[in-house]
Structures are given as C-alpha cells and as structure tokens.
Design a protein around this motif. Structure first.
Motif, PDB file in Angstrom:
ATOM      1  N   GLU B  14      67.140 -26.292  28.710  1.00 38.36           N
ATOM      2  CA  GLU B  14      67.026 -27.720  29.054  1.00 38.36           C
ATOM      3  C   GLU B  14      66.467 -27.909  30.463  1.00 38.36           C
ATOM      4  N   VAL B  15      66.820 -27.015  31.366  1.00 42.47           N
ATOM      5  CA  VAL B  15      66.292 -27.126  32.736  1.00 42.47           C
ATOM      6  C   VAL B  15      64.809 -26.756  32.735  1.00 42.47           C
ATOM      7  N   ILE B  16      64.469 -25.717  32.002  1.00 38.68           N
ATOM      8  CA  ILE B  16      63.063 -25.294  31.914  1.00 38.68           C
ATOM      9  C   ILE B  16      62.200 -26.407  31.309  1.00 38.68           C
ATOM     10  N   ASP B  17      62.726 -27.046  30.260  1.00 37.73           N
ATOM     11  CA  ASP B  17      61.945 -28.090  29.566  1.00 37.73           C
ATOM     12  C   ASP B  17      61.497 -29.207  30.515  1.00 37.73           C
ATOM     13  N   LYS B  18      62.258 -29.416  31.580  1.00 38.67           N
ATOM     14  CA  LYS B  18      61.904 -30.501  32.505  1.00 38.67           C
ATOM     15  C   LYS B  18      60.662 -30.196  33.329  1.00 38.67           C
ATOM     16  N   VAL B  19      60.286 -28.928  33.432  1.00 38.37           N
ATOM     17  CA  VAL B  19      59.158 -28.592  34.316  1.00 38.37           C
ATOM     18  C   VAL B  19      57.921 -28.076  33.578  1.00 38.37           C
ATOM     19  N   VAL B  20      58.060 -27.814  32.279  1.00 36.71           N
ATOM     20  CA  VAL B  20      56.895 -27.332  31.534  1.00 36.71           C
ATOM     21  C   VAL B  20      55.859 -28.446  31.443  1.00 36.71           C
ATOM     22  N   SER B  21      54.610 -28.105  31.705  1.00 36.19           N
ATOM     23  CA  SER B  21      53.561 -29.105  31.567  1.00 36.19           C
ATOM     24  C   SER B  21      52.255 -28.431  31.185  1.00 36.19           C
ATOM     25  N   ARG B  22      51.294 -29.220  30.780  1.00 33.87           N
ATOM     26  CA  ARG B  22      50.015 -28.666  30.321  1.00 33.87           C
ATOM     27  C   ARG B  22      49.262 -27.970  31.444  1.00 33.87           C
ATOM     28  N   ASN B  23      49.577 -28.321  32.677  1.00 36.99           N
ATOM     29  CA  ASN B  23      48.865 -27.698  33.788  1.00 36.99           C
ATOM     30  C   ASN B  23      49.637 -26.568  34.455  1.00 36.99           C
TER      31      ASN B  23
ATOM     32  N   THR C  28      66.358 -13.611  37.452  1.00 38.34           N
ATOM     33  CA  THR C  28      65.117 -14.369  37.566  1.00 38.34           C
ATOM     34  C   THR C  28      64.346 -14.213  36.271  1.00 38.34           C
ATOM     35  N   THR C  29      63.652 -15.274  35.891  1.00 32.22           N
ATOM     36  CA  THR C  29      62.738 -15.137  34.763  1.00 32.22           C
ATOM     37  C   THR C  29      61.365 -15.628  35.197  1.00 32.22           C
ATOM     38  N   PHE C  30      60.364 -14.970  34.652  1.00 35.82           N
ATOM     39  CA  PHE C  30      58.996 -15.465  34.765  1.00 35.82           C
ATOM     40  C   PHE C  30      58.548 -15.808  33.362  1.00 35.82           C
ATOM     41  N   ILE C  31      58.011 -17.011  33.214  1.00 34.40           N
ATOM     42  CA  ILE C  31      57.536 -17.475  31.913  1.00 34.40           C
ATOM     43  C   ILE C  31      56.060 -17.830  32.087  1.00 34.40           C
ATOM     44  N   GLY C  32      55.218 -17.072  31.444  1.00 28.52           N
ATOM     45  CA  GLY C  32      53.784 -17.366  31.509  1.00 28.52           C
ATOM     46  C   GLY C  32      53.412 -18.237  30.336  1.00 28.52           C
ATOM     47  N   THR C  33      52.831 -19.410  30.622  1.00 31.92           N
ATOM     48  CA  THR C  33      52.476 -20.334  29.553  1.00 31.92           C
ATOM     49  C   THR C  33      50.966 -20.558  29.542  1.00 31.92           C
ATOM     50  N   VAL C  34      50.464 -21.058  28.430  1.00 29.27           N
ATOM     51  CA  VAL C  34      49.031 -21.326  28.317  1.00 29.27           C
ATOM     52  C   VAL C  34      48.726 -22.650  29.019  1.00 29.27           C
ATOM     53  N   ARG C  35      47.880 -22.548  30.035  1.00 30.09           N
ATOM     54  CA  ARG C  35      47.529 -23.695  30.868  1.00 30.09           C
ATOM     55  C   ARG C  35      46.279 -24.353  30.304  1.00 30.09           C
ATOM     56  N   LYS C  41      37.695 -25.961  33.639  1.00 27.23           N
ATOM     57  CA  LYS C  41      37.371 -25.857  32.219  1.00 27.23           C
ATOM     58  C   LYS C  41      38.624 -26.018  31.383  1.00 27.23           C
ATOM     59  N   LYS C  42      38.419 -26.586  30.222  1.00 22.29           N
ATOM     60  CA  LYS C  42      39.544 -26.914  29.362  1.00 22.29           C
ATOM     61  C   LYS C  42      39.745 -25.810  28.321  1.00 22.29           C
ATOM     62  N   THR C  43      40.965 -25.348  28.202  1.00 20.38           N
ATOM     63  CA  THR C  43      41.304 -24.390  27.159  1.00 20.38           C
ATOM     64  C   THR C  43      41.884 -25.157  25.978  1.00 20.38           C
ATOM     65  N   LYS C 123      41.862 -13.803  24.700  1.00 19.32           N
ATOM     66  CA  LYS C 123      40.533 -14.251  24.301  1.00 19.32           C
ATOM     67  C   LYS C 123      40.548 -15.765  24.286  1.00 19.32           C
ATOM     68  N   ASN C 124      39.703 -16.325  25.107  1.00 21.11           N
ATOM     69  CA  ASN C 124      39.670 -17.771  25.235  1.00 21.11           C
ATOM     70  C   ASN C 124      38.540 -18.305  24.366  1.00 21.11           C
ATOM     71  N   THR C 125      38.899 -18.686  23.159  1.00 20.04           N
ATOM     72  CA  THR C 125      37.861 -19.124  22.227  1.00 20.04           C
ATOM     73  C   THR C 125      37.598 -20.609  22.311  1.00 20.04           C
ATOM     74  N   GLY C 126      38.427 -21.317  23.051  1.00 18.38           N
ATOM     75  CA  GLY C 126      38.291 -22.765  23.026  1.00 18.38           C
ATOM     76  C   GLY C 126      37.939 -23.354  24.368  1.00 18.38           C
ATOM     77  N   LYS C 127      37.290 -22.583  25.251  1.00 20.81           N
ATOM     78  CA  LYS C 127      37.037 -23.100  26.581  1.00 20.81           C
ATOM     79  C   LYS C 127      35.754 -23.930  26.600  1.00 20.81           C
ATOM     80  N   MET C 128      35.849 -25.100  27.192  1.00 19.35           N
ATOM     81  CA  MET C 128      34.692 -25.986  27.293  1.00 19.35           C
ATOM     82  C   MET C 128      34.617 -26.514  28.711  1.00 19.35           C
ATOM     83  N   GLY C 129      33.438 -26.958  29.122  1.00 18.37           N
ATOM     84  CA  GLY C 129      33.284 -27.648  30.401  1.00 18.37           C
ATOM     85  C   GLY C 129      33.903 -29.035  30.310  1.00 18.37           C
ATOM     86  N   ARG C 130      33.904 -29.733  31.435  1.00 20.32           N
ATOM     87  CA  ARG C 130      34.539 -31.045  31.499  1.00 20.32           C
ATOM     88  C   ARG C 130      33.964 -32.024  30.482  1.00 20.32           C
TER      89      ARG C 130
END
Lengths: 77, 132, 132, 77
Positions: B14-23, C28-35, C41-43, C123-130
C-alpha cells in the motif's frame, strides 16, 4: 492557560501526559524553569520544545491557548 | 495521505502503490523492523509512541525537503505506533524516481531525517541481558 | 530459491518475505519498473529475454558476493521476463541486514552487478518519438 | 558438436536461437571466426561468451557437448 504535552521518559517521570499551566507571556525557558520547580522534572533544559506543533526555541513567547510539547531525543525509524 | 502514523500493521504494498507512476523507473523502499538482538541484549517487544499531529507534519516536511532536492521524486512514509513484536514493521519509506541513484539517495535521506526531527519514541520494555 | 527468473508478475511481498529475519532491523528493496518516457521517447511496452539457467547462476553469484562483503546480509532477487507494460515490475531486489546503511549499500551493489553480469536483455519494441 | 545459443540482437540477426556446429578442439575465437564467415554475423568479436553457463575468454578450448552462448551487452534491471 498553556497546554503542555509530555512524551516518553518525561511522561513516565511525571506520570501524566498533559498539563494546563498559567503561562501567558512567559518564554519557553521560563515555562521550563517553572515546571522544573513545580514538578521536579529532570533534564527539561536539554529537550527540544514544540509550540503548536513546530519546533521553537527558548526565547519564544507563549500565549494563552498555545500547546507546548516537550520533545525528548526522538528514536523513530 | 502519503504521510501516516498508523496503529495497525503496515502493508508494504500500500505504501509502494502511492509512489508508483508512469515516469518512475525505480522505486526503493526502506522497511524498518524490530530486531531481536541489539548489542548483545535481547528485545522481547517495543512500544512506539508518537506526538501524532506533529509527527505527520514532520513527515510531510521531509517529503517537501526531498522534493526540493530531487524534484522528480515521489515519497510516501508510514510509521507504526503501539506494541511491536520481533520482525514487526515499524516504518516503511517508499520513494520513486525516474532513475535509480536518486531513489536510493532520497530514501536514505528520509530515514536519516526521521531519526532527527520526527517526534516518535521507541520504548524498549523487554530488553534483557544474555542470561535474562 | 532466493534467486529467480519469472514469467509471472512479481509479488513484492514474496521477495521481501525471503529476507526478513529476527536479526534484521532493516530491509531495503529496489523495484525496477517500466518507465514511459526515456530521453524524450515514449515506450509502449518492453520485452525482457534471459538466458535463464545462467541468469539464475549469476544472480546467485551476486548473492555470494554480497555475503562476502556484508556477511550479515540476506538477499533475494526476482527478475521478470516476457512482455511488460508501463509501470510493470521488471526486477525486485530485497536485502536485509541488522543495520540500515548496509541494507542500502548491498542493495545498490546488487542492481549495479545485475546490469553488468546477468544475461538479461531488454527489447524496446514500442519506442516512438514525441510525435509518434 | 558444439551447441550454440544466440540472444537479443544476435538472435534477431540470425533468425534463430540455437545452432549445432562442428567445433571440437576449436577455441572460442575460432568458433566466432567460423560463425562470422558461415553466417555473416556482425559484431560477434565484441560480445561476451559463456561456455556451459560461465563467462569464458576467447582462448577457451571447446569440446563436443559444450554449450556456447554469445552474450550481447546485458540490459536487465
């Protein structure tokens, strides 16, 4: 009246967590001095003070209705 | 509601969900748990006490400080109060940023500031020496 | 089973549960998400591919390296493969230690090493310019 | 026979992910050279190589049954 809040070891030492004290126009330092005399509270000079939920220094002048909290060294996290 | 003091067990997600964003490409979390042994002494349980309204304000202030230093960061912090047993979670800090270095740095900044300015106290009522 | 390559969405709590212990005061946790945006450029989505058996071995090696440097640390890493949408989780690294500084340092070490030695490709198959 | 595994751009370039190649006694460098000639694979000299799931250098001698994987720059995390 000034509302005084006590936490952690200060609360345990005094056996209560809130007090109402006549202190309109007093500085924080004067309030601490008065509480030391009235309640024999030890170590009050060294704790931080918050007035109305913001840290304040010993020169801050108090008014009726203010809430003064004495904040012993914090240990959260 | 990104900054909370809670009497209930903290749900990390729930804490993580507050900071996840598309960027956000990176989210770091810090989870502070109650440790059994400290300097050779055994803890049975801890009681956390807070000056709640001020603690929330100070958590919000830490969030503002992070925003000044890391403008792209999103932060959420929940600190528990009450009686905590060994391995129970006392605090969860989640920070998201576009890039990972900032997520580590800002997270670490948050826990250091919590230990400086947030009015929360830990009372160790169950500490004993090795032989009780 | 602390080191995994998964085709299914990663449940953060499950990774954390592997490292929580009575002697850990910090996780500690590190969570890598798709930006979504990278360098303007947009993914749209990413596909992660791994040389699975070697990737698991290399994750285990990272765990061993952490254990050498931080003997009290417990580590768990899960990396996802397959198609990931924006905000989906690609990797979760959880590290527990008695004290917090080590938990940050060891976690950061893990992500840096993943980017050096673990055979996983994005593999970034969906990358486009602005402007599409 | 040597089992060869290709990933990422190498896989896309060749259009397949596994190959069997006669290479008993060859070095990794020799295998790379042979694959360059046979399949016109670009950039094979610069990729890392794993033999039986461990990184190996160009001097490593291969035997029948070995699995050789060409590892383009990784991008996990």
């Amino acid at each position: 009246m000034i509302n005084v809040l006590l936490f952690a070891q200060l609360k345990d030492e005094l056996g209560k967590e809130t007090l109402s004290i006549e202190g309109n126009g007093m500085s924080v330092a004067q309030l601490k001095g008065k509480m030391k005399v009235d309640f024999q509270l030890e170590g009050l000079e060294t704790v931080m003070t918050a007035v109305n939920e913001e840290f304040a220094d010993d020169d801050t002048i108090l008014s009726d209705g203010d809430t003064v909290a004495f904040i012993p060294p914090v240990s959260g996290g | 509601m990104n900054y909370n003091i809670s009497k209930e067990p903290i749900v990390i997600q729930e804490v993580i969900d507050k900071v996840v964003s598309r960027n956000a490409g990176a989210v770091t979390t810090f989870i502070g748990t109650v440790r059994e042994m400290t300097k050779g002494k055994k803890t049975l349980f801890l009681i956390y006490e807070a000056y709640v309204p001020m603690a929330i304000k100070k958590l919000e202030q830490i969030g503002s400080e992070i925003k000044e230093r890391w403008p792209d960061a999103e932060t959420a912090i929940t600190h528990r109060v009450g009686k905590l047993e060994i391995t129970d979670i006392a605090v969860v800090i989640a920070v998201s940023t576009p890039h990972r270095n900032d997520a580590y740095e800002a997270n670490r900044y948050a826990i250091e500031r919590i230990k400086e300015i947030v009015p929360i106290w830990k009372k160790n009522t169950g500490k004993m020496g090795r032989h009780g």
